[in-house]
Scaffold this active site. Sequence first.
Site, mmCIF file in Angstrom:
data_model
loop_
_atom_site.group_PDB
_atom_site.id
_atom_site.type_symbol
_atom_site.label_atom_id
_atom_site.label_comp_id
_atom_site.label_asym_id
_atom_site.label_seq_id
_atom_site.Cartn_x
_atom_site.Cartn_y
_atom_site.Cartn_z
ATOM 1 N N SER A 73 0.829 -1.211 0.000
ATOM 2 C CA SER A 73 0.000 0.000 0.000
ATOM 3 C C SER A 73 0.862 1.259 0.000
ATOM 4 O O SER A 73 0.567 2.229 -0.709
ATOM 5 C CB SER A 73 -0.938 0.008 1.215
ATOM 6 N N ASN A 152 -6.165 -9.196 -7.327
ATOM 7 C CA ASN A 152 -6.111 -9.868 -6.032
ATOM 8 C C ASN A 152 -7.378 -10.642 -5.704
ATOM 9 O O ASN A 152 -7.346 -11.547 -4.864
ATOM 10 C CB ASN A 152 -5.832 -8.853 -4.921
ATOM 11 N N SER A 200 5.064 -6.814 -2.010
ATOM 12 C CA SER A 200 4.945 -6.924 -0.554
ATOM 13 C C SER A 200 5.423 -8.293 -0.094
ATOM 14 O O SER A 200 5.126 -9.311 -0.731
ATOM 15 C CB SER A 200 3.483 -6.719 -0.147
ATOM 16 N N GLY A 201 6.157 -8.319 1.025
ATOM 17 C CA GLY A 201 6.791 -9.543 1.493
ATOM 18 C C GLY A 201 5.848 -10.629 1.952
ATOM 19 O O GLY A 201 6.099 -11.820 1.743
ATOM 20 N N CYS A 326 -8.620 -6.385 2.539
ATOM 21 C CA CYS A 326 -8.684 -4.977 2.930
ATOM 22 C C CYS A 326 -10.109 -4.456 2.990
ATOM 23 O O CYS A 326 -10.362 -3.367 3.501
ATOM 24 C CB CYS A 326 -7.866 -4.137 1.950
#
Length: 395
Positions: A73, A152, A200-201, A326
Amino acid sequence: MKKVIYLDNAATTRTAPEVVDAMLPYFTEYYGNASTIYELGGSSKKAMNEARETIAGILGAQENEIYFTAGGSESDNWALKATAEAYRAKGNHIITSKIEHHAVLHTCEYLEKNGFEVTYVDVDENGKIKLGELEKAIRPTTILISVMFANNEIGTIQPIREIGEIAHKHGILFHTDAVQAFGQLPINVDEYHIDMLSASGHKLNGPKGIGFLYIRKGVKIRSFIHGGAQERKRRAGTENIPGIVGFGVAAKRAAETMQERTAKEIALRDHLIDRVLKEVPYTRLNGDRTDRLPNNANFSFQFIEGESMLIMLDMEGICGSSGSACTSGSLDPSHVLLAIGLPHEIAHGSLRLTLSEETTLEDIDFVVDTIKGIVGRLRDMSPLYEDFVKKQAAK
């Protein structure tokens, strides 16, 4: 304790044991600040640079084009807001799609309130962006195109190479949110004409709270967080060394296992899709049948409400989702499902299942059998389904 079948890997993944092992020394042994000049800090800086080199190599990028952030984000916000600020003298128009993650959509809304104009391009019934509409939307004032690599929610993979070619043909910067794609799909920033890329990890068995933004050399976007000189003066704040180390290990692990791992996921995903579509009537698959993330399956079940299904699945030890993590607290139907043309009542009955390398065939079969039972029970309680059955019988 009952077995948990975790099928919400698009929301987050289990941190791999080797990732945790690599991170631990940087909490207690090599804990120095990477910005210091003494040896303890130098160990942290060396580990950070190794992770940066690993990630750059996976993308076909240069080390100094990778900037670590706190997650996808932040990376999306940085790409859009800083580009808008830096290129405002050239123009104030941005193009994106209607099915982006809210990190992009809400940033676009913010920019619209601050003098920028945004065009939200339509997608087709499978969730693919309409390339002709995208190119027609370009204006002399267009400064950025931002389109996600893969969705997503419904898993559809976008024609990124073609979008990049269109952007570069018109001299426009191209950003892609690759949070779901990085580690799942091979990506080369030069081949795809990508100027900025977010990742993102925690989506690839790495830790939460760490991400990166790839910024192509020569792209003149400004600092997003002001303060110290970290990240070559573009992103201030003491670096999250344990997170960066973990992300580097997770990225290397994902790249090395990608071919075998995704082949297994695709086989299980297709088995899941085939069984559900054949054995649960009045069901549709959302997203492209083949051009989709290896681990993603998204269904809409008529005459039921998705949240009720999630609760009943949870009671059986199955973790799934009705859409993006989210927006899980929202009662509104998914903006992605509405964008591909689903009516509200069908969009409300959606279920996203996202697999991992740990998922087994036995898991999938148990999940499908459970879904069949739950859908049957929920439809038995549905007045809409009762009316539908009566109308069908009267024909």
